[in-house]
Write an enzyme that holds these catalytic residues in place. Structure first.
Site, mmCIF file in Angstrom:
data_model
loop_
_atom_site.group_PDB
_atom_site.id
_atom_site.type_symbol
_atom_site.label_atom_id
_atom_site.label_comp_id
_atom_site.label_asym_id
_atom_site.label_seq_id
_atom_site.Cartn_x
_atom_site.Cartn_y
_atom_site.Cartn_z
ATOM 1 N N LYS A 68 0.738 -1.162 -0.217
ATOM 2 C CA LYS A 68 -0.097 0.007 0.002
ATOM 3 C C LYS A 68 0.714 1.269 -0.182
ATOM 4 C CE LYS A 68 -4.282 -2.001 2.177
ATOM 5 N NZ LYS A 68 -4.989 -1.953 3.240
ATOM 6 N N ASP A 105 -10.265 2.255 1.726
ATOM 7 C CA ASP A 105 -10.464 1.569 3.220
ATOM 8 C C ASP A 105 -11.350 2.695 3.921
ATOM 9 O OD1 ASP A 105 -9.343 -0.796 2.714
ATOM 10 O OD2 ASP A 105 -7.439 -0.036 3.383
#
Length: 276
Positions: A68, A105
């Protein structure tokens, strides 16, 4: 016939990812018969080569640990949301060849809470201090009007969480993990720790607790989530987060909205080990 389009999830380890199940269910429900979604075992070292090899059939990538942050230097731009936590879980490959990063997210957490009627809280608690905890703080910066207390194991982690609070505009206080049961007095508790970490706390859940958001989905329910429900509290689980962040990814990659939340959730629930 439209040209086939590709998307995939990258990470290491990747074998247990539910992303293919969720995205394929979305494609089926949307009638996108020419779309495929796969998973690839890719670590930080292999990532630049993988990205360099993408051809125009690729529409997007989902990224999980440990990529990420590693993906960011390989992109042409990232959203403010992704920049706020220095983490990208979504890459959209545009028709003109650009690679744009986002983080679903954070809005996924907010959407999962909103679905259970939690839109604003006056205070909150976070259990843990890893990458998911920083996403939790970013979500709380948008929905929590008062202090957020993070329960952590070391002063280094505490300093890290207070630093994220300053960056994200959240009023973050820190407390020792030994006092983690005190978190349960908050109207919203977000547990971001690995499997088993909160099991010992299950016996300390009070009667009529608020809302627990436990980001795990396997095993499910966690001991903490089961105890929470038994005592009358509302529980949001890791599958809720997974589905809501995937809905946003599908919408960005395919350009089709709304994505089929119910079909994706049903497919994800059926694929969980605990469902068999």
């Amino acid at each position: 016939m439209p040209a086939p389009r590709r998307a995939a999830v990258l990470g290491s380890p990747i074998a247990h990812s539910l992303s293919p199940v969720l995205h394929r269910a979305a494609y089926a429900a949307l009638g996108l018969t020419d779309w495929s979604y796969d998973r690839f075992e890719v670590d930080e070292e292999a990532l630049p080569g993988f990205v360099a090899g993408l051809d125009p059939s690729w529409a997007g990538l989902s990224l999980t640990m440990p990529l990420k942050r590693a993906i960011i230097p390989l992109l042409d731009g990232i959203s403010d949301t992704a920049a706020s936590v220095e983490a990208v879980n979504t890459v959209v490959l545009t028709e003109d060849g650009r690679r744009l990063g986002d983080n679903t997210d954070i809005p996924g957490m907010i959407a999962a809470l909103r679905e259970r009627g939690v839109e604003k809280v006056e205070s909150a608690a976070v259990l843990g201090a890893g990458a998911t905890a920083s996403s939790a703080l970013a979500a709380l910066a948008r929905i929590c009007s008062g202090p957020v207390t993070a329960y952590v194991r070391s002063e280094a982690r505490a300093a890290e969480m207070r630093g994220w609070g300053e960056r994200l505009g959240a009023d973050v206080r820190t407390a020792d993990w030994a006092d983690a049961a005190e978190a349960f007095a908050a109207p919203l508790v977000i547990a971001t720790t690995p499997a088993g970490t909160t099991d010992a706390l299950a016996a300390q859940v009070p009667d009529a607790p608020g809302t627990l958001f436990d980001v795990l989905y396997d095993p499910w329910p966690t001991a903490l989530a089961a105890a929470w429900e038994e005592r009358g509290g509302a529980v949001v689980g890791g599958l809720d987060l997974l589905v809501h962040q995937a809905v946003l990814q599908v919408e960005q990659m395919t350009g089709r909205a709304p994505a089929p939340l119910a079909a994706m959730r049903a497919a994800g629930a059926a694929a969980l080990p605990s469902a068999h």
